[in-house]
Design a protein around this motif. Structure first.
Motif, mmCIF file in Angstrom:
data_model
loop_
_atom_site.group_PDB
_atom_site.id
_atom_site.type_symbol
_atom_site.label_atom_id
_atom_site.label_comp_id
_atom_site.label_asym_id
_atom_site.label_seq_id
_atom_site.Cartn_x
_atom_site.Cartn_y
_atom_site.Cartn_z
ATOM 1 N N LEU A 10 73.892 88.527 2.201
ATOM 2 C CA LEU A 10 73.059 88.406 1.281
ATOM 3 C C LEU A 10 71.551 88.845 1.409
ATOM 4 C CD1 LEU A 10 73.298 84.415 0.117
ATOM 5 C CD2 LEU A 10 71.103 85.366 1.074
ATOM 6 N N VAL A 55 71.156 78.570 1.914
ATOM 7 C CA VAL A 55 72.238 79.103 1.561
ATOM 8 C C VAL A 55 73.539 78.463 1.956
ATOM 9 C CG1 VAL A 55 70.693 80.965 1.260
ATOM 10 C CG2 VAL A 55 72.649 81.117 3.611
ATOM 11 N N GLU A 98 70.626 92.161 0.317
ATOM 12 C CA GLU A 98 70.485 91.818 -1.326
ATOM 13 C C GLU A 98 68.850 90.928 -1.479
ATOM 14 O OE1 GLU A 98 72.467 91.053 -5.251
ATOM 15 O OE2 GLU A 98 73.726 90.504 -3.316
ATOM 16 N N GLN A 99 68.825 90.203 -1.050
ATOM 17 C CA GLN A 99 67.046 89.492 -1.316
ATOM 18 C C GLN A 99 66.484 90.068 -0.818
ATOM 19 O OE1 GLN A 99 67.332 85.512 -0.619
ATOM 20 N NE2 GLN A 99 65.249 85.197 0.137
#
Length: 209
Positions: free
Chosen positions: A158, A146, A161-162
């Motif tokens: 991130l 990423v 969220e993932q």
């Protein structure tokens, strides 16, 4: 039990130094006559070069070329970073893998967030092939993939969220205090990993074990 304690329902693991033993010195021992010179290389060059390799999907050789130009006396060691990286990966840490498997047995959602170059993912070792425990993770964020790395707040956002987790729902386990503290600021509950037993005690506080 506090509201914060009761809200934690998942565990996010760092890998290197928590579930996978590694030591970059193992790559370079043959390139330096003394431990002092090796440590000087690590402090002066290695960690910056290592971080640079996290920030790109380019081959190690391309990323390391400027460091070889600036530190020609370390060229052989820098070449070894590209060719012998897996020598640093010493295999799973059984005591922590056992804690992970206990969590899975208790149906606790587990995830991973690791600073690991994309070029050397997934982990491997010339004589060890025992990383089946990685299959327990519902999702893994690899910094090199990423192009973010801890302790940047963006990688924690991130990851949440993932993983589909809200702030306060994840205990994050990392061997570096800086990364654990950054996780807390980013909405996770940071825990510095000191030992498997210490971690087990912390998990018990949250009724996860």
């Amino acid at each position: 039990m506090s509201q914060e304690t009761g809200s934690v329902k998942a565990v996010v693991f760092d890998l290197g130094g928590v579930l996978i033993d590694w030591d970059p010195r193992l790559i370079f021992q043959q390139h330096f006559a003394t431990r002092g010179v090796l440590e000087a290389f690590l402090a002066e060059v290695f960690w910056r070069a290592h971080h640079a390799c996290h920030d790109t999907l380019a081959p190690f050789e391309e990323t390391l070329a400027p460091y070889k130009r600036d530190y020609p006396h370390f060229a052989a060691a820098l070449d070894a970073m590209a060719t012998d990286w897996q020598k640093a990966v010493m295999g799973p840490i059984p005591e922590t893998v056992a804690v992970l498997e206990e969590l899975v047995a208790h149906q606790v959602p587990v995830f991973a967030l690791t600073n690991w170059p994309a070029q050397t993912w997934p982990p491997a070792h010339p004589t060890i092939d025992n990383y089946a425990f990685l299959d327990h993770f519902r999702s893994i964020v690899v910094s090199g993939q990423v192009q973010l790395r801890k302790p940047d707040p963006a990688i924690y956002a991130l990851a949440l969220e993932q993983f589909g987790l809200a702030p306060g729902e994840a205990l994050f386990v990392d061997d570096l205090a800086t990364n654990a503290e950054a996780a807390t600021k980013a909405g996770m509950v940071g825990h510095q990993f000191l030992s498997a037993e210490h971690l087990r005690d912390r998990l018990s506080e949250y009724d996860l074990l």
